[in-house]
Design a protein around this motif. Structure first.
Motif, mmCIF file in Angstrom:
data_model
loop_
_atom_site.group_PDB
_atom_site.id
_atom_site.type_symbol
_atom_site.label_atom_id
_atom_site.label_comp_id
_atom_site.label_asym_id
_atom_site.label_seq_id
_atom_site.Cartn_x
_atom_site.Cartn_y
_atom_site.Cartn_z
ATOM 1 N N ASP A 93 -15.171 -22.254 69.267
ATOM 2 C CA ASP A 93 -15.799 -23.002 68.181
ATOM 3 C C ASP A 93 -15.223 -22.672 66.803
ATOM 4 O O ASP A 93 -15.740 -23.124 65.786
ATOM 5 N N GLY A 94 -14.182 -21.848 66.772
ATOM 6 C CA GLY A 94 -13.564 -21.512 65.491
ATOM 7 C C GLY A 94 -14.183 -20.332 64.791
ATOM 8 O O GLY A 94 -13.780 -20.004 63.665
ATOM 9 N N TYR A 95 -15.138 -19.643 65.433
ATOM 10 C CA TYR A 95 -15.803 -18.517 64.784
ATOM 11 C C TYR A 95 -15.333 -17.153 65.301
ATOM 12 O O TYR A 95 -15.848 -16.127 64.882
ATOM 13 N N THR A 96 -14.353 -17.152 66.213
ATOM 14 C CA THR A 96 -13.736 -15.914 66.677
ATOM 15 C C THR A 96 -12.229 -16.121 66.721
ATOM 16 O O THR A 96 -11.745 -17.035 67.403
ATOM 17 N N ALA A 269 -9.266 -29.506 67.511
ATOM 18 C CA ALA A 269 -8.042 -29.624 66.719
ATOM 19 C C ALA A 269 -8.320 -29.655 65.224
ATOM 20 O O ALA A 269 -7.542 -29.119 64.426
ATOM 21 N N ASP A 270 -9.433 -30.276 64.812
ATOM 22 C CA ASP A 270 -9.731 -30.344 63.381
ATOM 23 C C ASP A 270 -10.089 -28.969 62.823
ATOM 24 O O ASP A 270 -9.791 -28.658 61.666
ATOM 25 N N VAL A 271 -10.700 -28.128 63.658
ATOM 26 C CA VAL A 271 -11.019 -26.762 63.234
ATOM 27 C C VAL A 271 -9.733 -25.947 63.104
ATOM 28 O O VAL A 271 -9.553 -25.190 62.139
ATOM 29 N N ILE A 272 -8.826 -26.103 64.065
ATOM 30 C CA ILE A 272 -7.526 -25.427 63.992
ATOM 31 C C ILE A 272 -6.795 -25.830 62.709
ATOM 32 O O ILE A 272 -6.234 -24.979 61.999
ATOM 33 N N ALA A 273 -6.797 -27.117 62.395
ATOM 34 C CA ALA A 273 -6.126 -27.598 61.190
ATOM 35 C C ALA A 273 -6.761 -27.018 59.932
ATOM 36 O O ALA A 273 -6.070 -26.665 58.966
ATOM 37 N N HIS A 274 -8.087 -26.900 59.951
ATOM 38 C CA HIS A 274 -8.822 -26.343 58.811
ATOM 39 C C HIS A 274 -8.432 -24.882 58.596
ATOM 40 O O HIS A 274 -8.185 -24.436 57.464
#
Length: 330
Positions: A93-96, A269-274
């Motif tokens: 989820d982009g938090y780790t 993918a949008d979290v990775i880009a962020h």
């Protein structure tokens, strides 16, 4: 009272369209809200080392750019496997996040069974940069260049020793690649960490070592060690007077330390880009650049695919060196 069939259909279509629009807005709002809580950056090393320093500098810059705290969590041990496994099994989820290093690329060849798949369990975010090691020798050594060292090694096979901070470390593998490409017989002496190895090197108990710029630069400046060359493809911007090993006598020789950020596989993918965008800004902070460039790190944050391509190439290259040298799982 009944409505015409056509009107009923139009109303149904309008209602469905409105629902889809609202769902799209809700999805967009949810995406735009990332991150909504603190992010963990797992550093798979104990506190206090060079990797920990880089992680904390990155976390500080990302905190400012993301609007949420990025917390460094040190999970050392197991040749970085313990901390790396924690990220592999975390929610995507982009938090780790994981701060990966040289060990990430060589562990598949060094360890027969890893608790994760190096190339399937992670989503690349960004390659932060690369830095050379330095070939240093005892000031008591008779050679003052790579060519003189090679001449001595070839006329005295098995006589020279090179130290490292453990089997399978970058210092060890850098020496094995040197032996392979230069076709010389030099004996490896593993230590428990860089400190004891450098102490013995300065004292003349071992002859040479491949170590990080940060750990030897001051010792070279104080004439406690002699630098012969850097291991990168180009000369280090922080020490341009040191030649590369390749130009000094071993063509094709390149060994670099590196830092990269990964998230668990399946992270949107949008979290990775962020995250990638936040890292590109974070590395431009004057404090970050000043600290890491003193260690010889050349900053070059690219797209996620760059990290994936680079690490796959490194893994393939080191797999051959490790097998040829007969380095076993530790």
């Amino acid at each position: 009272m009944t409505f015409p069939t056509t009107l009923t259909r139009r109303a149904a279509i309008a209602l469905a369209t409105s629902c889809l629009a609202l769902a799209g807005l809700a999805s967009t709002a949810a995406q735009a809200a990332y991150p909504e809580r603190p992010i963990r950056l797992i550093v798979p090393f104990p506190p206090g080392g060079g990797t920990d320093l880089v992680g904390r500098q990155l976390a500080e810059g990302m905190t400012q750019n993301l609007g949420q705290t990025v917390v460094v969590e040190n999970r050392g041990g197991g040749s970085t496997i313990i901390g790396t496994e924690a990220v592999a099994k975390a929610q995507p989820d982009g938090y780790t996040l994981l701060l990966a290093t040289f060990a990430h690329a060589v562990n598949p060849a060094l360890h027969k069974k890893l608790p994760y798949s190096t190339f399937d369990a992670f989503a690349p975010v960004a390659l932060i940069g690369r830095s050379p090691n330095v070939l240093v020798v005892s000031p008591k050594a008779p050679f003052k260049s790579v060519q003189e060292l090679l001449a001595y090694a070839r006329s005295h096979p098995g006589k020279l020793t090179f130290g490292s901070y453990g089997n399978g470390t970058s210092a060890h593998l850098a020496g094995e690649m040197f032996k392979s490409l230069a076709k010389v017989d030099i004996v490896h002496v593993p230590y428990r960490g860089s400190g004891p190895a450098l102490t013995d090197l300065m004292g003349g108990q071992i002859d040479m070592m491949f170590s990080t710029v940060s750990s030897v630069a001051q010792l070279v400046k104080n004439d406690q060690l002699r630098a012969l060359a850097v291991t990168s493809a180009q000369r280090s911007p922080s020490h341009p007077d040191w030649p590369t090993v390749a130009e000094a006598g071993v063509p094709g020789y390149v060994v670099e330390s590196w830092y990269g950020i990964y998230a668990p596989a399946g992270t949107p993918a949008d979290v990775i880009a962020h995250l990638n965008a936040a890292l590109k800004v974070a590395v431009q902070a004057p404090g970050f650049r000043r600290n890491v460039e003193e260690e010889g790190l050349v900053i070059n944050v690219g797209e996620p695919a760059q990290l994936d391509t680079f690490v796959r190439g490194e893994a393939q290259r080191w797999d051959k060196i490790i097998k040829d040298a007969g380095i076993s799982e530790q």
